[in-house]
Design a protein around this motif. Structure first.
Motif, PDB file in Angstrom:
ATOM      1  N   ASP A  51      59.936  -6.616  -9.123  1.00 53.20           N
ATOM      2  CA  ASP A  51      60.256  -7.438 -10.300  1.00 53.20           C
ATOM      3  C   ASP A  51      61.221  -6.696 -11.227  1.00 53.20           C
ATOM      4  O   ASP A  51      62.169  -7.284 -11.762  1.00 53.20           O
ATOM      5  N   ILE A  52      60.979  -5.400 -11.419  1.00 57.88           N
ATOM      6  CA  ILE A  52      61.840  -4.596 -12.291  1.00 57.88           C
ATOM      7  C   ILE A  52      63.247  -4.489 -11.700  1.00 57.88           C
ATOM      8  O   ILE A  52      64.256  -4.545 -12.420  1.00 57.88           O
TER       9      ILE A  52
ATOM     10  N   GLU B 168      58.471  -8.978 -16.797  1.00 60.88           N
ATOM     11  CA  GLU B 168      57.256  -9.252 -17.556  1.00 60.88           C
ATOM     12  C   GLU B 168      56.835 -10.712 -17.403  1.00 60.88           C
ATOM     13  O   GLU B 168      55.656 -11.020 -17.240  1.00 60.88           O
ATOM     14  N   MET B 169      57.840 -11.607 -17.437  1.00 61.45           N
ATOM     15  CA  MET B 169      57.552 -13.039 -17.284  1.00 61.45           C
ATOM     16  C   MET B 169      56.955 -13.325 -15.907  1.00 61.45           C
ATOM     17  O   MET B 169      55.972 -14.052 -15.783  1.00 61.45           O
ATOM     18  N   ARG B 170      57.545 -12.772 -14.877  1.00 60.86           N
ATOM     19  CA  ARG B 170      57.098 -13.074 -13.511  1.00 60.86           C
ATOM     20  C   ARG B 170      55.650 -12.612 -13.299  1.00 60.86           C
ATOM     21  O   ARG B 170      54.849 -13.304 -12.686  1.00 60.86           O
ATOM     22  N   LYS B 171      55.342 -11.444 -13.818  1.00 60.77           N
ATOM     23  CA  LYS B 171      53.976 -10.929 -13.685  1.00 60.77           C
ATOM     24  C   LYS B 171      52.985 -11.850 -14.407  1.00 60.77           C
ATOM     25  O   LYS B 171      51.941 -12.217 -13.858  1.00 60.77           O
ATOM     26  N   ALA B 172      53.333 -12.256 -15.637  1.00 60.89           N
ATOM     27  CA  ALA B 172      52.432 -13.105 -16.417  1.00 60.89           C
ATOM     28  C   ALA B 172      52.322 -14.507 -15.825  1.00 60.89           C
ATOM     29  O   ALA B 172      51.240 -15.105 -15.807  1.00 60.89           O
TER      30      ALA B 172
ATOM     31  N   GLU C  58      57.075 -20.030 -25.267  1.00 58.56           N
ATOM     32  CA  GLU C  58      56.383 -19.063 -26.118  1.00 58.56           C
ATOM     33  C   GLU C  58      56.966 -17.664 -25.929  1.00 58.56           C
ATOM     34  O   GLU C  58      57.058 -16.868 -26.870  1.00 58.56           O
ATOM     35  N   MET C  59      57.400 -17.403 -24.727  1.00 59.19           N
ATOM     36  CA  MET C  59      57.891 -16.067 -24.394  1.00 59.19           C
ATOM     37  C   MET C  59      59.358 -15.864 -24.774  1.00 59.19           C
ATOM     38  O   MET C  59      59.748 -14.766 -25.197  1.00 59.19           O
ATOM     39  N   PHE C  60      60.175 -16.911 -24.639  1.00 57.75           N
ATOM     40  CA  PHE C  60      61.618 -16.720 -24.781  1.00 57.75           C
ATOM     41  C   PHE C  60      62.253 -17.423 -25.990  1.00 57.75           C
ATOM     42  O   PHE C  60      63.381 -17.104 -26.347  1.00 57.75           O
ATOM     43  N   LYS C  61      61.551 -18.365 -26.577  1.00 58.87           N
ATOM     44  CA  LYS C  61      62.111 -19.032 -27.756  1.00 58.87           C
ATOM     45  C   LYS C  61      61.641 -18.329 -29.024  1.00 58.87           C
ATOM     46  O   LYS C  61      60.451 -18.063 -29.199  1.00 58.87           O
ATOM     47  N   LYS C  62      62.585 -18.035 -29.869  1.00 57.43           N
ATOM     48  CA  LYS C  62      62.215 -17.405 -31.140  1.00 57.43           C
ATOM     49  C   LYS C  62      61.749 -18.463 -32.126  1.00 57.43           C
ATOM     50  O   LYS C  62      62.349 -19.540 -32.215  1.00 57.43           O
TER      51      LYS C  62
END
Length: 716
Positions: free
Chosen positions: A99-100, A171-175, A246-250
């Motif tokens: 993933d990294i 981080e997104m893929r893991k979650a 939630e993860m990518f929108k400010k």
């Protein structure tokens, strides 16, 4: 965390023992040798634990190597940062490492890569920052060139770049994988294939990824592979999109509408299918490991079934048109005679077959008939049961698992053992020998062909072979082999030996006669000290001058054993004449720690020496329940509810156990009927070869199915 620290934590071992085990493995010591003869160094870890340890060590080393490789590849691109390096250092699985690496991995041409090539990365970064400092269209106009016709085209390209950035976020893929694991469902539908009917139970199937058992995953995979099922992972899109937003929108950020579009596009075009595929792979890997574990679990007790010693056996290989092949072997497994009889359809020459077998019984004083459980075995068992009623000599029969017998009979090894006979003779001989010494005979067969477990032919064959070979190695070495009678395939399974050295031992034996001492092994050509150290303790010499040569005491401990005997007042004659019944009591009275220190060994090794000297030449299998021998057979039509039978467990699977109750067709005890308490797996209560009492729950004659219960208090 270092590899040593990780293993120390995961296996609840001391760092001292972990370092010792790693050192022994790296020196080339085998698992049986480490488990048996290096207990002080390992904390008396079992062979099963040591194999898990070795597997985990290999994985962690491969993980470390991959981390270093990924770090090098990213550094070469001049994109390494302290954050990326920390993420790599903290990654605990290969998936996390990949993933990294994903954003830096060379890709085929994508919409994002083409947009980047057009110079639109700064525009993508500007939008993704969601903090407007100027009019977007005006800023986008600065990117218009020969390849980008309009500001709208520039923004569209930037959106493609952001979609891929989101998709590549580790981080997104893991979650998101975790989210899929909690809420996604695996579904299936039947295809239009003619064969699809056999998967009727999965025609409108749906089950949560979180709870689906391994055997159903394997069934779905097989159905899909055969073109009978269409299998999908279904996830609530709204839940996924909310998570991504939630993860990518400010919060209160600019360009929210664009981000909504980009997130929806990234999910539908790049993420959903990819994560679903990863989930399928994870489920399959888990299911494969569980199935391999089941095969391992069933194989061990099958190999360790007690031998039927001192019996002349008639191997009965059932068939229809070509006739039943009969092979008589003496108590040592030597082939004495071979015949063919035709008691089954289409010939149905029952009287002629009776005459042939009665003559063999009388001529060779046959004790047991071993009937293969394959094609025509039901008719053959009924025939044999009726025949035995007409025989004066006390003869019994047993149904024997013939899985792999045909593979052995056509193999190079089978040809070498019986070059003068065809495959039918070899197969019948193998069926006879399997009853006499299951371990010695079954090791000649590819372990994947033995036929206990689930979906073994669908497994990753290299991994399956590795695990099963480990089981065989552990079983053979725990029993030990007679150096002067063992075949080279059996010797080859001994710690430190292989086919080449085993053949050299057999050749030396033929040229020089029986080995008189273990140390004589060092005279075998190209046989060195290292091989001797690894194998010597597992080889027995029956009738050796030194009684220790017929025990599992390692030659390196002979001096310690002799000193212990002398200290406790025993002579060599006492050992040979079984005059050491009080050896353990005397040793304990003297003080085990004190005695071990005086003899120069650890307490675990001293205790092993005591056990061996008290029972020299013992076979650990002799203490197990003997094979079930029968004289009569029942038919499935004779069964009624609530009848109670003595049975033998033939196979253990995730959902229950199959039990032979002497009616040719094995019955199924569902996991819920094994005991009156909750168990996660049948193996918690039973294993292959166990003798159990069962009650008939139901009988379906038409479908040839028998449902059993081990809960004898229940009425059905």
């Amino acid at each position: 965390m270092t590899i040593v620290e990780t293993l120390t934590q995961e296996f609840s071992m001391s760092e001292f023992h972990v370092n010792n085990i790693i050192g022994l493995i790296d020196e080339g010591c085998t698992i049986p040798f480490i488990a048996r003869y290096r207990k002080e160094m390992t904390g008396s870890a079992s062979d099963e634990v040591l194999r898990e340890f070795a597997d985990r060590l290999t994985y962690l080393r491969n993980l470390t190597n991959r981390k270093e490789e990924v770090a090098r590849l990213i550094t070469e691109q001049e994109k390494m940062t302290p954050e990326i390096q920390t993420a790599l250092d903290n990654a605990k699985t290969m998936t996390e490492v990949e993933d990294i690496y994903r954003p830096f991995k060379p890709k085929r041409k994508t919409r994002a890569s083409m947009a980047i090539a057009k110079g639109l990365q700064p525009l993508a970064d500007y939008i993704f920052a969601q903090s407007a400092t100027q009019d977007l269209n005006e800023y986008a106009r600065t990117f218009v060139n020969e390849e980008v016709a309009t500001p709208e085209d520039a923004i569209a390209g930037a959106k493609d770049i952001i979609a891929e950035m989101i998709s590549d976020n580790a981080e997104m893929r893991k979650a998101l994988r975790t989210l899929f694991g909690q809420y996604a469902k695996i579904t299936s539908k039947l295809t239009d294939s003619e064969e699809a009917k056999k998967y009727e139970v999965y025609k409108a199937f749906s089950e949560k990824v979180e709870t689906i058992p391994s055997h159903r995953i394997l069934a779905l995979n097989r159905g899909e592979k055969e073109g009978c099922l269409k299998v999908d992972i279904e996830m609530d899109e709204e839940r996924s999109l909310e998570f991504l937003k939630e993860m990518f929108k400010k919060k209160n950020g600019d360009y929210g509408e664009i981000m909504d579009e980009v997130i929806a596009d990234s999910y539908s075009r790049l993420i959903e299918t990819s994560i679903a595929r990863e989930i399928r792979n994870i489920l399959t890997d888990i299911a494969n490991e569980q199935a391999i574990k089941m095969f391992e679990l069933n194989l061990r007790p099958l190999l360790m079934q007690p031998p039927l010693k001192g019996k002349v056996v008639l191997g009965f290989d059932p068939a229809y048109r070509t006739g039943c092949k009969l092979a008589v072997v003496d108590a040592n497994g030597n082939l004495l005679d071979f015949k063919v009889a035709y008691p089954t359809p289409p010939q149905n020459d029952i009287e002629g077959a009776k005459t042939i077998i009665k003559d063999l019984i009388n001529k060779y004083k046959i004790d047991v008939i071993s009937i293969g459980n394959g094609t025509a075995s039901k008719e053959s068992e009924i025939f044999v049961a009726n025949l035995l009623k007409e025989v004066d000599r006390p003869v019994t029969y047993a149904m024997t698992n013939e899985a792999g017998a045909s593979v052995y009979s056509a193999s190079k090894l089978g040809t070498e053992e019986f070059p003068q006979y065809d495959v039918t003779v070899r197969s019948a001989t193998s069926i006879a020998r399997r009853l006499q010494d299951p371990l010695a005979e079954l090791i000649k067969i590819d372990t994947k062909s033995i036929g206990v477990g689930q979906y073994q032919h669908d497994m990753p064959q290299a991994r399956l072979g590795q695990v099963l070979d480990g089981v065989v190695e552990d079983c053979v070495n725990s029993v030990g082999v007679d150096l002067n009678t063992a075949s080279y395939p059996l010797l080859a399974r001994i710690s430190g030996l292989n086919m080449g050295t085993a053949k050299k031992i057999v050749e030396y034996r033929k040229d020089h006669g029986a080995f008189k001492t273990r140390s004589e092994l060092l005279n075998v050509p190209k046989f060195g000290e290292k091989a001797f150290t690894q194998c010597a303790g597992f080889l027995r010499i029956v009738g050796a001058d030194n009684i220790l040569d017929n025990t599992a005491v390692h030659p390196e401990s002979y001096a310690a054993a002799e000193k212990m005997l002398k200290t406790l007042g025993y002579s060599e004659d006492d050992v040979k004449n079984n005059g050491v019944e009080l050896l353990r009591k005397k040793a304990e009275h003297y003080g085990l720690e004190k005695l071990a220190e005086e003899c120069g060994v650890g307490v675990p090794t001293l205790e092993d020496i005591i056990d061996e000297i008290m029972k020299p030449g013992r076979d650990i299998r002799d203490s197990l329940p003997q094979p079930v021998l029968r004289t009569d057979v029942m038919d499935i039509n004779d069964l009624q509810k609530n009848m109670v039978f003595d049975g033998v467990v033939r196979n253990v699977v995730d959902f229950g156990v199959f039990v032979d109750i002497g009616v040719h067709q094995d019955g199924l005890v569902h996991i819920s009927e094994i005991c009156d308490r909750y168990i996660k797996h049948p193996s918690e209560e039973v294993q292959v070869g166990d003798q159990v009492k069962v009650k008939i729950k139901s009988v379906d004659v038409e479908r040839n199915k028998i449902a059993l219960s081990m809960r004898l208090d229940r009425e059905f």
